[in-house]
Write a protein that holds these residues in place. Structure first.
Motif, short mmCIF file in Angstrom:
data_model
loop_
_atom_site.label_atom_id
_atom_site.label_comp_id
_atom_site.label_asym_id
_atom_site.label_seq_id
_atom_site.Cartn_x
_atom_site.Cartn_y
_atom_site.Cartn_z
N ASP B 189 0.91 -1.20 0.00
CA ASP B 189 0.01 -0.06 -0.09
C ASP B 189 1.13 1.41 0.13
OD1 ASP B 189 -2.19 -1.58 0.27
OD2 ASP B 189 -2.29 -1.54 2.13
N ASP B 190 2.09 1.25 0.54
CA ASP B 190 3.15 2.18 0.74
C ASP B 190 4.43 1.91 0.15
OD1 ASP B 190 4.56 4.49 1.24
OD2 ASP B 190 3.65 4.86 3.31
N PRO B 191 4.68 1.72 -1.15
CA PRO B 191 5.76 1.29 -1.83
C PRO B 191 7.13 2.00 -1.30
CG PRO B 191 4.09 1.44 -3.50
CD PRO B 191 3.56 2.23 -2.31
N ALA B 192 7.12 3.44 -0.92
CA ALA B 192 8.11 3.99 -0.61
C ALA B 192 8.53 3.56 0.97
CB ALA B 192 7.79 5.46 -0.33
N ALA B 193 7.63 3.29 2.07
CA ALA B 193 8.00 2.91 3.34
C ALA B 193 8.09 1.37 3.20
CB ALA B 193 6.44 2.81 4.08
N ALA B 194 7.57 0.58 2.00
CA ALA B 194 7.95 -0.78 2.18
C ALA B 194 9.50 -0.83 1.67
CB ALA B 194 6.95 -1.58 1.36
N THR B 195 9.90 -0.26 0.76
CA THR B 195 11.25 -0.03 0.56
C THR B 195 12.27 0.32 1.60
OG1 THR B 195 10.74 0.55 -1.79
CG2 THR B 195 12.72 0.75 -1.36
N ARG B 196 11.93 1.56 2.21
CA ARG B 196 12.56 1.85 3.30
C ARG B 196 12.83 0.85 4.38
NH1 ARG B 196 9.44 6.28 4.35
NH2 ARG B 196 10.16 7.29 2.62
N GLU B 197 11.78 0.30 4.63
CA GLU B 197 11.87 -1.07 5.78
C GLU B 197 12.89 -2.23 5.34
OE1 GLU B 197 10.91 -0.94 8.65
OE2 GLU B 197 11.36 -2.82 9.23
N LEU B 198 12.96 -2.48 3.99
CA LEU B 198 13.56 -3.56 3.30
C LEU B 198 14.94 -2.93 3.35
CD1 LEU B 198 11.97 -5.24 0.33
CD2 LEU B 198 12.72 -6.25 2.18
N VAL B 199 15.38 -1.81 3.04
CA VAL B 199 16.72 -1.28 3.19
C VAL B 199 17.26 -1.34 4.48
CG1 VAL B 199 18.30 0.86 2.76
CG2 VAL B 199 16.45 0.10 1.01
N LYS B 200 16.61 -1.08 5.50
CA LYS B 200 16.92 -1.07 6.84
C LYS B 200 17.12 -2.49 7.22
CE LYS B 200 14.52 -0.61 10.89
NZ LYS B 200 13.18 -0.11 11.40
N ARG B 201 16.40 -3.57 6.66
CA ARG B 201 16.42 -5.01 7.30
C ARG B 201 17.84 -5.31 6.39
NH1 ARG B 201 11.64 -7.42 9.44
NH2 ARG B 201 10.63 -5.54 10.21
N ILE B 202 18.15 -5.18 5.36
CA ILE B 202 19.34 -5.76 4.73
C ILE B 202 20.54 -5.05 5.16
CG2 ILE B 202 18.25 -6.72 2.71
CD1 ILE B 202 19.22 -4.45 0.94
N ARG B 203 20.57 -3.76 5.75
CA ARG B 203 21.71 -3.18 6.36
C ARG B 203 22.02 -3.25 7.94
NH1 ARG B 203 20.91 2.47 2.80
NH2 ARG B 203 21.64 1.23 0.83
#
Lengths: 201, 204
Positions: B189-203
């Protein structure tokens, strides 16, 4: 003279390859390989097989749209559908290839011409089932108008038979293109000769 | 060109406006966008590609095109991603030059070795987990395959297939340089937030 394959390779079990082999025994033509059902790896393979056969016969292989595959396989040309990657970008990226485009309107014809393409395919001139998706026949008068307006060679396509080829040339067409008459690959050299009998060279 | 470590590659899906999806993914910190739209015309692909590439440049992100080396060459993309049914990587390498990013999808060591020999820059390894994004007749290969394939091919691995917030960190721990996602972003529903969260998880 342009010979088009029409996405029949899968349906007819290797028609394009048979056509290419028949072209080895024919007068030189531009062979347009148009196989939308095949993935890039298959077109790459097919073009590697066909390109040397055609070259040997003095013909040119033009791959549909994918100038990358043409450059990678030694095909001499690329043929763009009207909805392709813009012709001027293709022209810059694919220097050295013979590049043409199918057009169905005067606007598209003028754009393609000013983009520096080598030839145009205009049609459908006459009625033909294979070109029905491109609208009703445009007729010889439209062909004449287009030929008068663009400065690059125009090939008439759509329902063109050997008997109708001369009328197209009289309208200013540089040559003609056809698909349906060549579905019988065995008869191809003869069919091409019948066309050339009506086309003064 | 060397791939950045811990890279998140967002791949466009078949239904969302690819430019808008790319904009949101870049806003969320995606490091690479891959334009993949199997049924689009060359003209559509070119126009989308030009716009997405401009957005990527603003964010120092990479832009690559799936399958269509012609489009990548015509608009000077950073590279291409090739499946097993696409042009061989060696041909793409000759056409695109030594600096281009050339990714190849592989699902086993043999395919990975071939990609490496043909000059691939990275391998897309998958699918790791069950996924509905692509119709896959084969079972998922699991996270353990990442290290095996990476060690054999000696190429950076971008893992793909069923990766989400819950398993992204595990994939990185398993040896992947980065991850590629489609539905985790496009169906959010919120692609920007979903991306931000994934980036956080892989870093992490």
């Amino acid at each position: 003279m342009i010979v088009s394959s029409g996405g029949e390779h899968l349906a007819h079990r290797g028609l394009a390859l048979k056509q290419a082999q028949a072209l080895a025994r024919s007068a030189p033509v531009l062979f347009q390989l148009r196989e939308k059902g095949l993935d890039a790896a298959s077109i790459w393979q097919l073009s590697l097989q066909i390109a040397p056969i055609l070259k040997e016969a003095g013909s040119i292989l033009a791959l549909n749209e994918r100038f990358d595959l043409a450059l990678a396989t030694g095909a001499g040309g690329v043929h763009l559908p009207e909805s392709s990657c813009p012709a001027d970008a293709v022209r810059k990226a694919a220097r050295g290839l013979l590049a043409g485009q199918s057009v169905h309107s005067e606007t598209a014809a003028l754009q393609a011409s000013s983009a520096g393409l080598d030839y145009l395919l205009f049609g459908p001139v006459f009625h033909t089932p294979s070109k029905e998706p491109f609208g009703p026949p445009q007729g010889l008068e439209r062909l004449r108008e287009i030929c008068a307006k663009v400065r690059i060679p125009v090939f008439a396509v759509g329902g063109v038979t050997p008997e109708k080829a001369l009328a197209c040339l009289e309208c200013g067409a540089w040559g003609v293109a056809a698909l349906t008459p060549f579905l019988d690959a065995e008869a191809m050299p003869e069919t091409i000769n019948r066309f050339f009998a009506f086309i003064p060279s | 060109m060397n791939l950045p470590r811990r890279l998140l590659c967002v791949i466009t899906d078949d239904s969302t406006d690819p430019v808008e999806l790319a904009r949101l993914a870049l806003e969320g910190g995606a490091g690479m966008v891959q334009l993949r739209r199997k049924k689009a015309t060359g003209r559509e692909l070119f126009q989308w590609a030009v716009r997405i590439q401009a957005l990527c440049r603003e964010q120092d992100a990479l832009f690559i095109v799936n399958d269509r080396v012609d489009i990548a060459l015509a608009m000077h993309a950073d590279g291409v991603h090739l499946g097993q049914q696409d042009m061989p990587a060696s041909a793409a390498r000759s056409l695109c030059g030594p600096d281009a990013i050339i990714g190849v999808s592989v699902s086993c060591t043999d395919e990975a070795l071939k990609a490496a020999a043909e000059g691939a820059s990275y391998i897309g390894v998958g699918h790791i987990f069950p996924t509905f994004s692509k119709d896959k007749p084969t079972p998922p290969i699991g996270t353990a395959a990442i290290r095996t394939i990476r060690n054999a091919a000696q190429l950076p691995v971008i893992a793909i297939g069923g990766i989400d917030h819950d398993n992204a960190a595990e994939v990185i721990r398993a040896g992947a340089s980065g991850i590629a996602v489609i539905s985790a972003i496009s169906e959010s529903d919120d692609p920007a937030a979903a991306t931000r969260e994934l980036v956080k998880r892989i870093r992490q």
